[in-house]
Design a protein around this motif. Structure first.
Motif, PDB file in Angstrom:
ATOM      1  N   SER A 209       0.842  -1.201   0.000  1.00 64.05           N
ATOM      2  CA  SER A 209       0.000   0.000   0.000  1.00 64.05           C
ATOM      3  C   SER A 209       0.868   1.239   0.000  1.00 64.05           C
ATOM      4  O   SER A 209       1.997   1.225   0.482  1.00 64.05           O
ATOM      5  CB  SER A 209      -0.912   0.012   1.231  1.00 64.05           C
ATOM      6  N   ARG A 210       0.332   2.345  -0.538  1.00 62.39           N
ATOM      7  CA  ARG A 210       1.042   3.632  -0.499  1.00 62.39           C
ATOM      8  C   ARG A 210       0.298   4.626   0.391  1.00 62.39           C
ATOM      9  O   ARG A 210       0.544   5.828   0.317  1.00 62.39           O
ATOM     10  CB  ARG A 210       1.190   4.210  -1.911  1.00 62.39           C
ATOM     11  N   PHE A 211      -0.591   4.143   1.243  1.00 58.13           N
ATOM     12  CA  PHE A 211      -1.327   5.023   2.144  1.00 58.13           C
ATOM     13  C   PHE A 211      -0.915   4.773   3.586  1.00 58.13           C
ATOM     14  O   PHE A 211      -0.784   3.633   4.024  1.00 58.13           O
ATOM     15  CB  PHE A 211      -2.844   4.818   1.984  1.00 58.13           C
ATOM     16  N   ILE A 212      -0.713   5.881   4.313  1.00 63.35           N
ATOM     17  CA  ILE A 212      -0.265   5.836   5.700  1.00 63.35           C
ATOM     18  C   ILE A 212      -1.452   6.124   6.612  1.00 63.35           C
ATOM     19  O   ILE A 212      -2.186   7.094   6.395  1.00 63.35           O
ATOM     20  CB  ILE A 212       0.847   6.875   5.961  1.00 63.35           C
ATOM     21  N   THR A 213      -1.646   5.293   7.623  1.00 60.99           N
ATOM     22  CA  THR A 213      -2.664   5.537   8.648  1.00 60.99           C
ATOM     23  C   THR A 213      -1.977   6.065   9.891  1.00 60.99           C
ATOM     24  O   THR A 213      -0.995   5.485  10.357  1.00 60.99           O
ATOM     25  CB  THR A 213      -3.422   4.246   8.996  1.00 60.99           C
ATOM     26  N   SER A 214      -2.480   7.178  10.424  1.00 60.86           N
ATOM     27  CA  SER A 214      -1.893   7.754  11.633  1.00 60.86           C
ATOM     28  C   SER A 214      -2.929   7.796  12.749  1.00 60.86           C
ATOM     29  O   SER A 214      -4.142   7.876  12.504  1.00 60.86           O
ATOM     30  CB  SER A 214      -1.357   9.164  11.368  1.00 60.86           C
ATOM     31  N   PHE A 215      -2.440   7.725  13.979  1.00 66.12           N
ATOM     32  CA  PHE A 215      -3.286   7.762  15.173  1.00 66.12           C
ATOM     33  C   PHE A 215      -2.732   8.831  16.098  1.00 66.12           C
ATOM     34  O   PHE A 215      -1.588   8.724  16.560  1.00 66.12           O
ATOM     35  CB  PHE A 215      -3.298   6.398  15.861  1.00 66.12           C
ATOM     36  N   ASP A 216      -3.511   9.888  16.346  1.00 67.74           N
ATOM     37  CA  ASP A 216      -3.094  10.990  17.205  1.00 67.74           C
ATOM     38  C   ASP A 216      -3.256  10.568  18.671  1.00 67.74           C
ATOM     39  O   ASP A 216      -4.378  10.302  19.124  1.00 67.74           O
ATOM     40  CB  ASP A 216      -3.944  12.231  16.912  1.00 67.74           C
ATOM     41  N   LEU A 217      -2.157  10.493  19.412  1.00 64.91           N
ATOM     42  CA  LEU A 217      -2.210  10.049  20.803  1.00 64.91           C
ATOM     43  C   LEU A 217      -2.911  11.052  21.710  1.00 64.91           C
ATOM     44  O   LEU A 217      -3.361  10.688  22.801  1.00 64.91           O
ATOM     45  CB  LEU A 217      -0.790   9.779  21.317  1.00 64.91           C
ATOM     46  N   GLU A 218      -3.016  12.298  21.290  1.00 62.83           N
ATOM     47  CA  GLU A 218      -3.708  13.305  22.094  1.00 62.83           C
ATOM     48  C   GLU A 218      -5.215  13.206  21.924  1.00 62.83           C
ATOM     49  O   GLU A 218      -5.966  13.094  22.887  1.00 62.83           O
ATOM     50  CB  GLU A 218      -3.226  14.713  21.712  1.00 62.83           C
ATOM     51  N   THR A 219      -5.676  13.233  20.668  1.00 60.99           N
ATOM     52  CA  THR A 219      -7.113  13.215  20.390  1.00 60.99           C
ATOM     53  C   THR A 219      -7.668  11.806  20.244  1.00 60.99           C
ATOM     54  O   THR A 219      -8.888  11.612  20.254  1.00 60.99           O
ATOM     55  CB  THR A 219      -7.404  13.991  19.100  1.00 60.99           C
ATOM     56  N   GLU A 220      -6.770  10.822  20.056  1.00 61.88           N
ATOM     57  CA  GLU A 220      -7.137   9.427  19.813  1.00 61.88           C
ATOM     58  C   GLU A 220      -8.043   9.297  18.590  1.00 61.88           C
ATOM     59  O   GLU A 220      -9.018   8.545  18.579  1.00 61.88           O
ATOM     60  CB  GLU A 220      -7.774   8.806  21.062  1.00 61.88           C
ATOM     61  N   CYS A 221      -7.678  10.030  17.537  1.00 61.10           N
ATOM     62  CA  CYS A 221      -8.400   9.983  16.267  1.00 61.10           C
ATOM     63  C   CYS A 221      -7.471   9.492  15.161  1.00 61.10           C
ATOM     64  O   CYS A 221      -6.257   9.718  15.207  1.00 61.10           O
ATOM     65  CB  CYS A 221      -8.942  11.359  15.899  1.00 61.10           C
ATOM     66  N   PHE A 222      -8.052   8.849  14.140  1.00 60.54           N
ATOM     67  CA  PHE A 222      -7.300   8.338  13.006  1.00 60.54           C
ATOM     68  C   PHE A 222      -7.373   9.317  11.838  1.00 60.54           C
ATOM     69  O   PHE A 222      -8.341  10.082  11.681  1.00 60.54           O
ATOM     70  CB  PHE A 222      -7.871   6.994  12.534  1.00 60.54           C
ATOM     71  N   SER A 223      -6.330   9.281  11.006  1.00 61.80           N
ATOM     72  CA  SER A 223      -6.338  10.008   9.732  1.00 61.80           C
ATOM     73  C   SER A 223      -5.470   9.229   8.745  1.00 61.80           C
ATOM     74  O   SER A 223      -4.717   8.335   9.144  1.00 61.80           O
ATOM     75  CB  SER A 223      -5.824  11.443   9.893  1.00 61.80           C
ATOM     76  N   THR A 224      -5.598   9.566   7.477  1.00 58.88           N
ATOM     77  CA  THR A 224      -4.867   8.858   6.420  1.00 58.88           C
ATOM     78  C   THR A 224      -4.264   9.861   5.455  1.00 58.88           C
ATOM     79  O   THR A 224      -4.883  10.887   5.148  1.00 58.88           O
ATOM     80  CB  THR A 224      -5.802   7.900   5.657  1.00 58.88           C
ATOM     81  N   PHE A 225      -3.049   9.583   4.986  1.00 64.49           N
ATOM     82  CA  PHE A 225      -2.438  10.404   3.944  1.00 64.49           C
ATOM     83  C   PHE A 225      -1.579   9.523   3.054  1.00 64.49           C
ATOM     84  O   PHE A 225      -1.291   8.369   3.377  1.00 64.49           O
ATOM     85  CB  PHE A 225      -1.616  11.561   4.535  1.00 64.49           C
ATOM     86  N   SER A 226      -1.195  10.073   1.906  1.00 58.59           N
ATOM     87  CA  SER A 226      -0.499   9.275   0.897  1.00 58.59           C
ATOM     88  C   SER A 226       0.970   9.093   1.234  1.00 58.59           C
ATOM     89  O   SER A 226       1.604   9.969   1.823  1.00 58.59           O
ATOM     90  CB  SER A 226      -0.619   9.951  -0.472  1.00 58.59           C
ATOM     91  N   GLY A 227       1.495   7.946   0.843  1.00 60.41           N
ATOM     92  CA  GLY A 227       2.922   7.692   0.933  1.00 60.41           C
ATOM     93  C   GLY A 227       3.635   8.282  -0.273  1.00 60.41           C
ATOM     94  O   GLY A 227       3.034   8.972  -1.100  1.00 60.41           O
ATOM     95  N   PRO A 228       4.941   8.048  -0.428  1.00 59.38           N
ATOM     96  CA  PRO A 228       5.696   8.598  -1.559  1.00 59.38           C
ATOM     97  C   PRO A 228       5.305   7.917  -2.862  1.00 59.38           C
ATOM     98  O   PRO A 228       4.698   6.839  -2.859  1.00 59.38           O
ATOM     99  CB  PRO A 228       7.151   8.284  -1.184  1.00 59.38           C
ATOM    100  N   PRO A 229       5.630   8.534  -4.000  1.00 57.97           N
ATOM    101  CA  PRO A 229       5.320   7.910  -5.295  1.00 57.97           C
ATOM    102  C   PRO A 229       6.056   6.590  -5.456  1.00 57.97           C
ATOM    103  O   PRO A 229       7.169   6.418  -4.966  1.00 57.97           O
ATOM    104  CB  PRO A 229       5.780   8.950  -6.313  1.00 57.97           C
ATOM    105  N   ARG A 230       5.437   5.679  -6.151  1.00 56.71           N
ATOM    106  CA  ARG A 230       6.031   4.356  -6.352  1.00 56.71           C
ATOM    107  C   ARG A 230       7.250   4.454  -7.265  1.00 56.71           C
ATOM    108  O   ARG A 230       7.243   5.172  -8.251  1.00 56.71           O
ATOM    109  CB  ARG A 230       4.990   3.405  -6.960  1.00 56.71           C
ATOM    110  N   GLN A 231       8.294   3.705  -6.921  1.00 51.98           N
ATOM    111  CA  GLN A 231       9.532   3.689  -7.695  1.00 51.98           C
ATOM    112  C   GLN A 231       9.582   2.437  -8.579  1.00 51.98           C
ATOM    113  O   GLN A 231      10.156   1.420  -8.220  1.00 51.98           O
ATOM    114  CB  GLN A 231      10.733   3.713  -6.754  1.00 51.98           C
ATOM    115  N   GLY A 232       8.954   2.506  -9.738  1.00 56.32           N
ATOM    116  CA  GLY A 232       8.983   1.361 -10.647  1.00 56.32           C
ATOM    117  C   GLY A 232       8.370   0.141  -9.982  1.00 56.32           C
ATOM    118  O   GLY A 232       7.310   0.210  -9.374  1.00 56.32           O
TER     119      GLY A 232
END
Length: 357
Positions: A209-232
């Motif tokens: 996958s090229r998507f990153i899931t993050s968990f904020d330890l303060e708010t205890e909420c999830f978010s998602t953002f893209s990883g780097p472009p694929r290299q071949g």
């Protein structure tokens, strides 16, 4: 007899003197008298002293019958072969280093059907067993440990395959909170996965996958953002931390490793291709499945990295050559982590049972 000069100095001056001393010397000084112990365990001194320290390498060596942990300072003129460890200890349980945060280690023990995790400060030689972990060792479960940004609470998180998560806040005396909120992380991970801590957030990426899931330890909420472009036809990608940055490491070919960094996490989670490293055929044998994890990047572009079977190599950016590092005990399957030492006492977490070793 003249009075001992140091006892007559203001505590602020004594603190400045102690701030110039090495970690082993301070550890000895804490045993001299009660007033020095109180001074050296004061939050102001701990925070100011820690801010001046350089990152160190903690290494867990699976020796029999005990597991041995060694702690090495990482300097720009690194020569671990000639370094004496900053400190070291024998751990009674068969454990591996799983994560680190703010000078503390998470040690995992998987000997029984239900795993055990220990919070450990290798400098103060204190440990806390997280009792009654609410779930057994199962593929697809994700874990994480870190310090929240605002409240400063240390939290251990277990994500239950997308169906909810459990939170243990240090200082609550063994109380797990269960949150029945679906998370973006699913059983597709298919292995025990520890989140990578950056900026008070834990991060995971699923295989392929090229998507990153993050968990904020303060708010205890999830978010998602893209990883780097694929290299071949990239393969064997890994989400890591390098310094204070989120790092995405992948082998774009059998003979080349690419390292991406998120340099400005708070403003823009954009990826920068920071290193392109040739993989020496003699060292790695051209094998596709070789495990490679960068541990520390130095100012001159050199990199310390962990490879298959717990071997540690030092890559020289100027000569493009690799050198194997021998850490006193030749040992396979060692585990390690980078962290900045701290004198934070685990006894400061009220209601926790702290053991010294």
């Amino acid at each position: 007899m003249k009075p001992y000069l140091l006892t007559n100095l203001p505590s602020e001056i004594i603190a400045i003197i102690f701030s110039k001393l090495s970690i082993p010397t301070i550890a000895i000084s804490k045993c001299v008298c009660r007033s020095w112990l109180d001074l050296l365990e004061d939050d102001y001194f701990i925070n100011s002293y820690t801010s001046k320290l350089s990152p160190a390498l903690a290494v867990m060596l699976p020796l029999s019958p005990k597991y041995r942990c060694k702690f090495f300072e990482l300097e720009d003129d690194l020569d671990l072969d000639r370094h004496s460890p900053l400190t070291g200890f024998d751990f009674l349980y068969r454990s591996r280093i799983e994560a680190s945060a703010n000078g503390l280690l998470i040690l995992g023990n998987y000997e029984k059907r239900r795993q055990a995790f220990y919070v450990c400060n290798p400098i103060t030689r204190e440990t806390i067993l997280l009792h009654s972990v609410p779930v057994p060792v199962l593929e697809g479960f994700s874990y994480g440990f870190g310090k929240s940004r605002i409240s400063g609470q240390f939290k251990f998180v277990i994500i239950d395959g997308g169906f909810g998560y459990y939170v243990y806040t240090l200082g609550t005396g063994g109380s797990w909170r269960c949150v029945a909120q679906r998370s973006p992380i699913s059983h597709a991970y298919r292995r025990v996965s520890f989140g990578k801590l950056v900026n008070g957030n834990l991060h995971w990426v699923a295989p392929n996958s090229r998507f990153i899931t993050s968990f904020d330890l303060e708010t205890e909420c999830f978010s998602t953002f893209s990883g780097p472009p694929r290299q071949g036809n990239s393969f064997h990608s890994r989400l890591l931390t390098l310094g204070d940055c989120l790092c995405f490491c992948e082998r774009s070919s059998v003979h080349e490793m690419v390292i991406w960094l998120v340099k400005d996490y708070e403003i823009d989670k954009s990826w920068t291709k920071e290193f392109v490293i040739p993989l020496d055929f003699v060292v790695f044998g051209g094998v596709e499945f070789a495990y490679i994890q960068p541990l520390k990047a130095f100012a001159n572009g050199d990199i310390l990295m962990l490879c298959d079977y717990g071997m540690i190599f030092y890559y020289s950016n100027s000569t493009k050559a690799y050198r194997k590092i021998s850490l006193l005990d030749e040992c396979k399957y060692l585990t390690c982590a980078i962290l900045t030492p701290t004198f934070l006492s685990l006894k400061s977490f009220a209601m926790e049972k702290v053991e010294s070793f």
